[in-house]
Design an enzyme around this catalytic site. Structure first.
Site, PDB file in Angstrom:
ATOM      1  NE  ARG A 137       5.360   5.788   6.671  1.00 28.37           N
ATOM      2  CZ  ARG A 137       4.415   5.759   5.729  1.00 28.37           C
ATOM      3  NH1 ARG A 137       3.323   5.029   5.912  1.00 28.37           N
ATOM      4  NH2 ARG A 137       4.552   6.454   4.610  1.00 28.37           N
ATOM      5  CE1 TYR A 140      44.948 -16.442   5.137  1.00 22.39           C
ATOM      6  CE2 TYR A 140      47.320 -16.296   5.465  1.00 22.39           C
ATOM      7  CZ  TYR A 140      46.139 -15.757   4.997  1.00 22.39           C
ATOM      8  OH  TYR A 140      46.140 -14.537   4.370  1.00 22.39           O
ATOM      9  CB  THR A 183       2.559  12.316  -3.608  1.00 21.49           C
ATOM     10  OG1 THR A 183       1.236  12.474  -3.055  1.00 21.49           O
ATOM     11  CG2 THR A 183       3.286  11.247  -2.822  1.00 21.49           C
ATOM     12  CD  GLN A 209       8.890  17.090  -2.913  1.00 20.95           C
ATOM     13  OE1 GLN A 209       9.246  15.910  -2.906  1.00 20.95           O
ATOM     14  NE2 GLN A 209       7.648  17.439  -2.627  1.00 20.95           N
ATOM     15  CB  ALA A 212      11.601  13.927  -2.872  1.00 18.37           C
ATOM     16  CD  GLU A 225      -3.275   8.840   1.004  1.00 18.37           C
ATOM     17  OE1 GLU A 225      -2.322   8.224   1.504  1.00 18.37           O
ATOM     18  OE2 GLU A 225      -3.715   8.574  -0.136  1.00 18.37           O
TER      19      GLU A 225
HETATM   20  C1  UD1 Z   1       1.089   7.036  -1.105  1.00 16.99           C
HETATM   21  C2  UD1 Z   1      -0.308   7.447  -1.542  1.00 16.99           C
HETATM   22  C3  UD1 Z   1      -1.288   6.354  -1.116  1.00 16.99           C
HETATM   23  C4  UD1 Z   1      -0.871   5.041  -1.767  1.00 16.99           C
HETATM   24  C5  UD1 Z   1       0.586   4.702  -1.465  1.00 16.99           C
HETATM   25  C6  UD1 Z   1       1.023   3.549  -2.351  1.00 16.99           C
HETATM   26  C7  UD1 Z   1      -0.409   9.882  -1.424  1.00 16.99           C
HETATM   27  C8  UD1 Z   1      -0.893  11.048  -0.665  1.00 16.99           C
HETATM   28  N1  UD1 Z   1      -0.666   8.695  -0.899  1.00 16.99           N
HETATM   29  O1  UD1 Z   1       1.085   6.909   0.305  1.00 16.99           O
HETATM   30  O2  UD1 Z   1      -2.604   6.686  -1.537  1.00 16.99           O
HETATM   31  O3  UD1 Z   1      -1.718   3.999  -1.315  1.00 16.99           O
HETATM   32  O4  UD1 Z   1       1.444   5.811  -1.765  1.00 16.99           O
HETATM   33  O5  UD1 Z   1       2.287   3.068  -2.007  1.00 16.99           O
HETATM   34  O6  UD1 Z   1       0.171  10.042  -2.487  1.00 16.99           O
HETATM   35  N2  UD1 Z   1       7.411  11.538  -2.006  1.00 16.99           N
HETATM   36  C9  UD1 Z   1       8.049  12.614  -2.571  1.00 16.99           C
HETATM   37  N3  UD1 Z   1       7.844  13.854  -2.057  1.00 16.99           N
HETATM   38  C10 UD1 Z   1       7.018  14.064  -1.021  1.00 16.99           C
HETATM   39  C11 UD1 Z   1       6.349  12.972  -0.439  1.00 16.99           C
HETATM   40  C12 UD1 Z   1       6.564  11.719  -0.966  1.00 16.99           C
HETATM   41  O7  UD1 Z   1       8.821  12.449  -3.523  1.00 16.99           O
HETATM   42  O8  UD1 Z   1       6.874  15.242  -0.620  1.00 16.99           O
HETATM   43  C13 UD1 Z   1       7.648  10.198  -2.559  1.00 16.99           C
HETATM   44  C14 UD1 Z   1       8.202   9.230  -1.538  1.00 16.99           C
HETATM   45  O9  UD1 Z   1       9.621   9.230  -1.575  1.00 16.99           O
HETATM   46  C15 UD1 Z   1       7.630   7.896  -1.987  1.00 16.99           C
HETATM   47  C16 UD1 Z   1       6.355   8.277  -2.718  1.00 16.99           C
HETATM   48  O10 UD1 Z   1       6.430   9.654  -2.974  1.00 16.99           O
HETATM   49  O11 UD1 Z   1       8.482   7.220  -2.898  1.00 16.99           O
HETATM   50  C17 UD1 Z   1       5.124   7.988  -1.861  1.00 16.99           C
HETATM   51  O12 UD1 Z   1       5.261   8.674  -0.629  1.00 16.99           O
HETATM   52  P1  UD1 Z   1       4.935   7.947   0.749  1.00 16.99           P
HETATM   53  O13 UD1 Z   1       5.199   8.897   1.837  1.00 16.99           O
HETATM   54  O14 UD1 Z   1       5.582   6.624   0.803  1.00 16.99           O
HETATM   55  O15 UD1 Z   1       3.364   7.798   0.560  1.00 16.99           O
HETATM   56  P2  UD1 Z   1       2.415   6.723   1.210  1.00 16.99           P
HETATM   57  O16 UD1 Z   1       2.066   7.126   2.578  1.00 16.99           O
HETATM   58  O17 UD1 Z   1       2.961   5.383   1.004  1.00 16.99           O
HETATM   59 CA    CA Z   2       4.859   4.502   0.290  1.00 17.06          CA
END
Ligand code: UD1
Ligand code: CA
Length: 501
Positions: free
Chosen positions: A43, A394, A108, A102, A38, A183
């Site tokens: 980035r 052609y 997460t 969501q 979600a 984190e």
């Molecule tokens: C997250 C982890 C980090 C880990 C990394 C691995 C957390 C807080 N951090 O960081 O410890 O090392 O993944 O790749 O979990 N997502 C949702 N809803 C939200 C936020 C995120 O569905 O509200 C989904 C995103 O689409 C993504 C995944 O969760 O697929 C991870 O989110 P992302 O923002 O990429 O987390 P990272 O900063 O990579």
């Molecule tokens: Ca990620």
């Protein structure tokens, strides 16, 4: 191979053995997998959802779903940002997957709370991020095994990365037992030095996760609910939480920006190339050869440098492809050769030869032993057995019979500015160089056309169609009209005179 991790609480490492062969019969299944997809993917700086970016011909989330689906009885995907596009894609690739919406991206932990609120399934849940496309089914199976063996209720899969920047770090006590996950943005300088990271892959007892998730707080730099905090919460409640180290860190790389997208694509490329090479395909330069996961290649095919094979491309034994050739949804039969060319949605027959520098567009069928040569463009046409279009032509909307030769620089004039029209050329025809075949038109079996003709009417079998002005020579013209030039001098030296006779 990596040293086993020191995880004294229940520590063990995953084995490196290949599970693929026995997966079908012995697959360990959990009760539910939740795929988190979600997030905004900020980035990536893209108008396309992060999980919809392609790698090796499939989207990032398609790769993830292929890896996790065999390991779980139910699949649930949390969607939010770019919801319409992501859901439309899910309908195509995973119609039976359940979707959880969501609406507000609160982290997460929040995404997982919503996924659990949406189901009354009990047992074990696998949680993965939708942005880790290199994860393998075999690794998840081993992770499930370890989780069960250790009687854990909350396990996180970890990896040691050469560059852990950006990931959550695994904090362990002096004995190696996991304490919590911090984190990058919340870590102090010492914690940032930890190179063991959270891969974002977890296994939980569903009831335990449900309880712990209630206690998550947004007390962190992003003001979000972090799923990662569940580990410490479970430990605090006196239950068993473990961190299990995977020994192939490349599998767990997450995609957050375009640089990581390219990095993952390169690893996927190497994996795909390796598997083809082990199956008997010669790939001369694997670094510059990009083959989609969907492509099928027989043994004893050779692929030269700089080639890209996409979509449903299928290549039979003995074919030679490249260098610098791009094939998209192309079927190539035994022994065909395609050099320095671009081909899409077409079929190339056995022992046929294409290129260099041919452009073959959708709907083209080249029969066996046919030849398409340099600087030839073909669209929506069929070329019969042993027929040739060797140079600079052609061919559009045409049917060409067997054993026919299309002279250099022939153009099939298929478009009248409004509509496309068909041209039919028979067997053993000789189309003279620089012929214009103005469609709709038919050239009968065994017929010829004179070089430079503009053919607007059918040519019957066995006839020659001649459609060009008769030549006349104006004698002495250069001597009279271009006097003083080198041409004049050359003509005089050759004995030319002003005479018009
Ligand atoms: C997250 C982890 C980090 C880990 C990394 C691995 C957390 C807080 N951090 O960081 O410890 O090392 O993944 O790749 O979990 N997502 C949702 N809803 C939200 C936020 C995120 O569905 O509200 C989904 C995103 O689409 C993504 C995944 O969760 O697929 C991870 O989110 P992302 O923002 O990429 O987390 P990272 O900063 O990579
Ligand atoms: Ca990620």
């Amino acid at each position: 191979m990596a040293e086993p991790p020191i995880d004294s609480d229940h520590g063990r490492a995953l084995r490196t053995s290949s599970w693929e062969a026995i997966l079908a019969s012995q697959q360990k299944k959990v009760d539910l997998v939740v795929v988190l997809a979600a997030g905004e993917g900020t980035r990536m700086k893209s108008s396309l959802a992060k999980v919809l970016h392609p790698i090796a011909g499939k989207t990032v989330i398609h790769h993830v779903l292929e890896a996790v689906t065999p390991t779980s009885k139910e699949v649930s995907v949390v969607v939010g940002a770019h919801r319409e596009e992501v859901e439309a894609h899910l309908s195509e690739i995973a119609p039976s997957a359940h979707r959880v919406h969501q609406a507000e991206r609160n982290g997460t932990g929040h995404a997982v709370q919503l996924a659990l609120a949406d189901t009354n399934i009990t047992g074990t849940v696998l949680v993965v991020a939708g942005d880790t496309p290199l994860l393998r089914t075999s690794t998840i199976s081993e992770f499930i095994e370890a989780h069960e063996e250790l009687e854990s209720v909350a396990s996180v899969l970890t990896a040691v990365l050469p560059d852990p920047f950006g990931y959550g770090r695994i904090l362990r006590d002096d004995l190696g037992a996991v304490l919590r996950i911090v984190e990058e943005r919340d870590a102090d300088e010492d914690q940032k030095l930890v190179d063991e990271i959270n891969t974002g892959v977890y296994l939980f007892d569903i009831e335990t996760l449900r309880e712990a998730a209630k206690n998550l707080t947004a007390d962190n730099s992003q003001g979000e609910l972090y799923l990662t905090d569940v580990i410490a919460l479970v430990k605090a409640s006196g239950k068993i939480a473990v961190a299990i180290q995977s020994n192939d860190f490349t599998e767990t790389l997450g995609i957050n920006d375009r640089s990581q997208l390219a990095q993952c694509a390169a690893i996927m490329r190497d994996r795909i190339n390796d598997s083809h090479m082990l199956n008997g395909v010669s790939i001369i330069d694997p670094m510059t050869t990009w083959i989609d996961a969907t492509v099928e290649i027989d043994t004893d095919v050779t692929i030269m440098p700089g080639s890209a094979l996409h979509g449903k491309t299928k290549i039979a034994s003995g074919a030679l492809i490249g260098p610098r050739t791009t094939l998209t949804n192309v079927t190539i039969d035994r022994g065909a050769v395609v050099i320095e060319s671009r081909v899409a949605d077409s079929q190339i027959g056995a022992e046929a030869s294409v290129g260099p520098f041919s452009f073959i567009r959708p709907g083209t069928q080249l029969a066996s032993n046919s030849k398409v040569g340099a600087y030839v463009e073909i669209k929506n046409s069929s070329i019969g057995e042993s027929s040739k279009v060797p140079h600079l032509s052609y061919v559009g909307d045409a049917t060409i019979g067997e054993g026919t030769n299309i002279g250099a620089a022939t153009i099939f004039v298929n478009y009248d500015g409004v509509e496309k029209h068909q041209t039919v050329v028979g067997d053993h025809v000789r189309v003279g160089s620089d012929t214009m075949l103005v469609a709709p038109v038919r050239i009968g079996d065994g017929a010829y056309t004179a070089a430079g003709s503009i053919i607007t009417e059918d040519v019957p079998a066995g006839a020659i169609g001649v459609a060009r002005a008769k030549q006349r020579n104006v004698l002495g013209w250069v001597l009279r009209r271009r006097s003083g030039t080198k041409s004049e001098q050359a003509a005089r030296d050759a004995g030319a005179t002003e005479s018009t006779l």
